[in-house]
Scaffold this motif. Structure first.
Motif, short mmCIF file in Angstrom:
data_model
loop_
_atom_site.label_atom_id
_atom_site.label_comp_id
_atom_site.label_asym_id
_atom_site.label_seq_id
_atom_site.Cartn_x
_atom_site.Cartn_y
_atom_site.Cartn_z
N ILE A 44 0.79 -1.21 0.04
CA ILE A 44 0.08 -0.12 0.18
C ILE A 44 1.02 1.27 -0.01
N LEU A 45 0.54 2.18 -0.85
CA LEU A 45 1.65 3.13 -1.05
C LEU A 45 1.09 4.19 0.10
N GLY A 46 2.00 5.38 0.28
CA GLY A 46 1.81 6.41 1.33
C GLY A 46 0.32 7.08 0.93
N ASP A 47 -0.28 7.19 -0.25
CA ASP A 47 -1.38 7.92 -0.51
C ASP A 47 -2.58 7.06 -0.48
N GLY A 48 -2.19 5.82 -0.07
CA GLY A 48 -3.49 4.75 0.01
C GLY A 48 -3.66 3.95 -1.10
N ARG A 49 -3.24 4.33 -2.19
CA ARG A 49 -3.49 3.50 -3.64
C ARG A 49 -2.74 2.09 -3.15
N ILE A 50 -3.41 1.09 -3.78
CA ILE A 50 -2.56 -0.28 -3.92
C ILE A 50 -1.85 -0.54 -4.87
N ILE A 51 -0.64 -0.98 -4.84
CA ILE A 51 0.22 -1.56 -5.99
C ILE A 51 0.28 -2.82 -5.95
N LEU A 52 0.44 -3.69 -7.13
CA LEU A 52 0.65 -5.17 -7.24
C LEU A 52 2.29 -5.24 -7.54
N ILE A 53 2.85 -5.99 -6.72
CA ILE A 53 4.37 -6.33 -7.03
C ILE A 53 4.42 -7.61 -7.37
N LEU A 54 4.79 -7.99 -8.35
CA LEU A 54 4.91 -9.39 -8.80
C LEU A 54 6.54 -9.59 -9.09
N ASP A 55 6.72 -10.79 -8.36
CA ASP A 55 7.93 -11.36 -8.31
C ASP A 55 8.11 -12.57 -9.40
N THR A 56 8.55 -12.19 -10.64
CA THR A 56 8.56 -13.18 -11.59
C THR A 56 9.63 -14.20 -11.14
N ASN A 57 10.70 -13.99 -10.72
CA ASN A 57 11.53 -15.10 -10.31
C ASN A 57 11.12 -16.01 -9.32
N ALA A 58 9.99 -15.72 -8.49
CA ALA A 58 9.36 -16.55 -7.61
C ALA A 58 8.42 -17.47 -8.38
N LEU A 59 7.78 -16.84 -9.33
CA LEU A 59 6.99 -17.44 -10.27
C LEU A 59 7.48 -18.43 -10.95
N VAL A 60 8.58 -18.25 -11.53
CA VAL A 60 9.75 -19.26 -12.44
C VAL A 60 9.97 -20.29 -11.40
N ARG A 61 10.32 -20.05 -10.12
CA ARG A 61 10.91 -21.16 -9.46
C ARG A 61 9.69 -22.07 -8.93
N SER A 62 8.49 -21.67 -8.82
CA SER A 62 7.42 -22.37 -8.24
C SER A 62 6.88 -23.38 -9.50
N GLY A 63 7.31 -23.10 -10.83
CA GLY A 63 6.87 -24.02 -11.81
C GLY A 63 5.37 -23.93 -12.22
#
Length: 162
Positions: free
Chosen positions: A1-20
């Protein structure tokens, strides 16, 4: 959650690749098959003639475009080039003979077969149409089996009348 209250999605592509997780491949849609049926342009100032002719030609395996006069026909042909044109002789704005002469001068449309369909079956109009470059001439009301036969000859197709 950003300081102004907006929600931002953070995607960890390396974790997705490792998860198969399965990789979704986006493929281009297969190209649509082109409609191989011959396109007939029916040019007549009578809406009844246009509609009846359109229905019969469609029932016999043809695609149909219509125009109410020669000027409208030129406009319709900008969108799609017909395989054959059924052209009335007497129409307002631009008649069939004027339209045919214009078509024959055009590098793009000069080779399109044109069948004149008209109530004027006398020698004078036949001669004018022949001099303008028509490929066929038929009186109204026209014989649809004969019309389909002429279209077959001019397009090299083998459509039958149903």
């Amino acid at each position: 959650i950003l300081g102004d209250g907006r929600i931002i999605l953070i995607l960890d592509t390396n974790a997705l690749v490792r998860s198969g997780a399965p990789i979704v491949e986006i493929k281009d849609k297969a190209p649509a098959r082109a409609d191989e049926r011959p396109l007939v342009l029916v040019v007549d100032d009578s809406i009844t003639v246009r509609r009846v002719t359109e229905r019969i030609l469609q029932r016999n395996g043809m695609r149909v475009a219509t125009a109410k006069d020669g000027l409208d026909a030129i406009s319709v042909m900008q969108e799609q080039k017909p395989d054959v044109i059924l052209l009335d002789v007497e129409m307002p704005v631009k008649d069939g003979i004027q339209t045919l002469k214009e078509l024959r001068k055009s590098p793009r449309y000069g080779d399109i077969p044109v069948i004149m369909v008209t109530s004027r079956t006398g020698a004078k109009h036949r001669k004018m149409a022949a001099e303008a470059g028509c490929n066929g001439y038929m009186g109204k009301p026209f014989n649809f089996p004969l019309l389909v036969q002429d279209i077959n000859k001019l397009t090299g197709r083998q459509l039958s009348v149903t």
